[in-house]
Scaffold this motif. Structure first.
Motif, short mmCIF file in Angstrom:
data_model
loop_
_atom_site.label_atom_id
_atom_site.label_comp_id
_atom_site.label_asym_id
_atom_site.label_seq_id
_atom_site.Cartn_x
_atom_site.Cartn_y
_atom_site.Cartn_z
N GLY A 62 0.85 -1.17 0.00
CA GLY A 62 0.00 0.00 0.00
C GLY A 62 0.90 1.23 0.00
N ARG A 63 0.37 2.37 -0.37
CA ARG A 63 1.16 3.60 -0.40
C ARG A 63 0.23 4.76 -0.10
NH1 ARG A 63 6.20 5.19 -1.54
NH2 ARG A 63 6.62 7.00 -2.82
N ALA A 64 0.69 5.64 0.78
CA ALA A 64 -0.08 6.83 1.16
C ALA A 64 0.81 8.06 0.98
CB ALA A 64 -0.53 6.71 2.62
N CYS A 65 0.21 9.14 0.51
CA CYS A 65 0.97 10.38 0.28
C CYS A 65 0.17 11.57 0.81
CB CYS A 65 1.24 10.60 -1.21
SG CYS A 65 2.18 9.27 -1.99
N MET A 66 0.88 12.48 1.46
CA MET A 66 0.27 13.73 1.90
C MET A 66 0.84 14.85 1.03
SD MET A 66 0.27 15.80 5.56
CE MET A 66 -0.79 14.64 6.42
N PHE A 67 -0.05 15.67 0.49
CA PHE A 67 0.34 16.86 -0.27
C PHE A 67 0.14 18.06 0.65
CE2 PHE A 67 -0.34 13.76 -3.48
CZ PHE A 67 0.41 14.15 -4.57
N VAL A 68 1.00 19.07 0.48
CA VAL A 68 0.88 20.25 1.34
C VAL A 68 0.93 21.52 0.49
CG1 VAL A 68 3.35 20.53 1.87
CG2 VAL A 68 1.65 21.28 3.53
N ALA A 69 0.09 22.47 0.92
CA ALA A 69 0.09 23.82 0.36
C ALA A 69 0.58 24.72 1.49
CB ALA A 69 -1.31 24.21 -0.08
N PRO A 70 1.87 25.04 1.54
CA PRO A 70 2.44 25.74 2.70
C PRO A 70 1.85 27.12 3.00
CG PRO A 70 4.15 25.19 1.09
CD PRO A 70 2.85 24.73 0.54
N GLN A 122 4.51 20.46 -2.38
CA GLN A 122 5.31 19.30 -1.99
C GLN A 122 4.40 18.13 -1.60
OE1 GLN A 122 8.81 20.17 0.64
NE2 GLN A 122 7.70 22.11 0.87
N TYR A 123 5.01 16.94 -1.59
CA TYR A 123 4.31 15.76 -1.07
C TYR A 123 5.33 14.83 -0.44
CZ TYR A 123 5.85 13.29 -5.30
OH TYR A 123 6.59 12.73 -6.31
N ARG A 124 4.84 14.01 0.49
CA ARG A 124 5.64 12.96 1.14
C ARG A 124 4.82 11.69 1.12
NH1 ARG A 124 8.75 15.37 6.38
NH2 ARG A 124 10.07 13.59 5.95
N CYS A 125 5.50 10.56 0.93
CA CYS A 125 4.80 9.27 0.85
C CYS A 125 5.42 8.25 1.79
CB CYS A 125 4.87 8.72 -0.58
SG CYS A 125 4.12 9.79 -1.83
N VAL A 126 4.67 7.19 2.01
CA VAL A 126 5.15 6.06 2.80
C VAL A 126 4.49 4.80 2.25
CG1 VAL A 126 3.35 6.20 4.59
CG2 VAL A 126 5.59 5.25 5.17
N ASN A 127 5.26 3.71 2.23
CA ASN A 127 4.69 2.40 1.86
C ASN A 127 4.16 1.73 3.11
OD1 ASN A 127 5.38 2.54 -0.87
ND2 ASN A 127 7.41 1.70 -0.50
N THR A 128 3.11 0.94 2.95
CA THR A 128 2.57 0.16 4.05
C THR A 128 2.41 -1.28 3.57
OG1 THR A 128 0.24 0.49 3.49
CG2 THR A 128 1.25 2.15 4.90
N GLU A 156 8.94 9.23 3.53
CA GLU A 156 9.99 9.64 2.61
C GLU A 156 10.19 11.15 2.65
OE1 GLU A 156 8.49 8.20 -1.12
OE2 GLU A 156 8.66 6.12 -0.49
N ARG A 157 11.34 11.59 2.19
CA ARG A 157 11.62 13.03 2.13
C ARG A 157 10.63 13.72 1.20
NH1 ARG A 157 17.83 14.28 1.57
NH2 ARG A 157 17.62 15.37 3.53
N ALA A 158 10.43 15.00 1.45
CA ALA A 158 9.50 15.78 0.63
C ALA A 158 10.00 15.87 -0.80
CB ALA A 158 9.33 17.16 1.23
N LYS A 159 9.03 15.80 -1.73
CA LYS A 159 9.33 15.95 -3.15
C LYS A 159 8.48 17.09 -3.70
CE LYS A 159 10.32 11.10 -3.63
NZ LYS A 159 9.76 9.81 -3.91
N VAL A 160 8.94 17.69 -4.75
CA VAL A 160 8.21 18.78 -5.39
C VAL A 160 7.08 18.19 -6.21
CG1 VAL A 160 8.38 20.68 -7.05
CG2 VAL A 160 10.26 20.23 -5.45
#
Length: 192
Positions: free
Chosen positions: A36-44, A111-117, A187-191
């Protein structure tokens, strides 16, 4: 007895070589179920620069199908939330195209950051999305960060049990994205 010792030694070497060939030539075991994979996107700059969060989750078992959405921002209206499905490219493209009308910037999510589950249930995640959405937006107790975390924790029991993913109450999306997700091993933030 010595007469048989040499042929037996050669036979043992020969059989060992055959066994290693069989091991190499044996069919590979079936692949494990995709993660599984989850990602959070952010609008700073969202919400007076405390940030705005959105989510994306991969539909497990599908090669490239994602569920993504947001809650509580007029920049990617409606305020009461939205949810879509599509490929990773479509999800990322959607977040990339949202304009920051509040600050007249061409990009809102940056930006976004993800993680595998090891697990992931998109149907449960969607149920949690609807539950949080039905409660109505509240800046302190039911905002974009609450929504994203509810989706992630509904999606994955691994994420639900991860004590490093602290409550969203009285937390700002920018802090959560930069600090809490980092401490939780995302994971580290990506553009975008």
């Amino acid at each position: 007895m010595r007469i048989f010792a040499r042929p037996l030694a050669r036979l043992a070497v020969s059989l060992a070589g055959t066994a290693s060939l069989l091991a190499v030539a044996a069919p590979a075991p079936a692949e494990a179920a995709p993660l599984g994979r989850a990602c959070m996107f952010v609008a700073p700059k969202g919400a007076d620069r405390v940030g705005h969060a959105a989510f994306a989750i991969k539909v497990r078992g599908e090669r490239d199908h994602w569920i993504y959405g947001s809650f509580g921002s007029t920049n990617d209206a409606p305020l009461n939330g939205w949810i879509k499905g599509g490929t990773w490219g479509q999800a990322r493209s959607h977040f990339k195209k949202v304009h920051d009308r509040d600050h007249h910037d061409p990009r809102y999510y940056t930006q976004y950051r993800c993680v595998n589950t090891r697990d992931g249930n998109h149907k449960t995640a969607q149920d949690w999305y609807r539950t949080v959405q039905a409660r109505g937006y509240n800046l302190h107790t039911n905002n974009c960060l609450h929504m994203s975390l509810a989706v992630f924790k509904g999606y994955s029991s691994v994420l639900r049990k991860d004590r490093r993913l602290v409550s969203a109450t009285d937390k700002f999306p920018n802090w959560y994205f930069g600090t809490a997700l980092g401490k939780a091993g995302w994971e580290r933030a990506k553009v975008v």
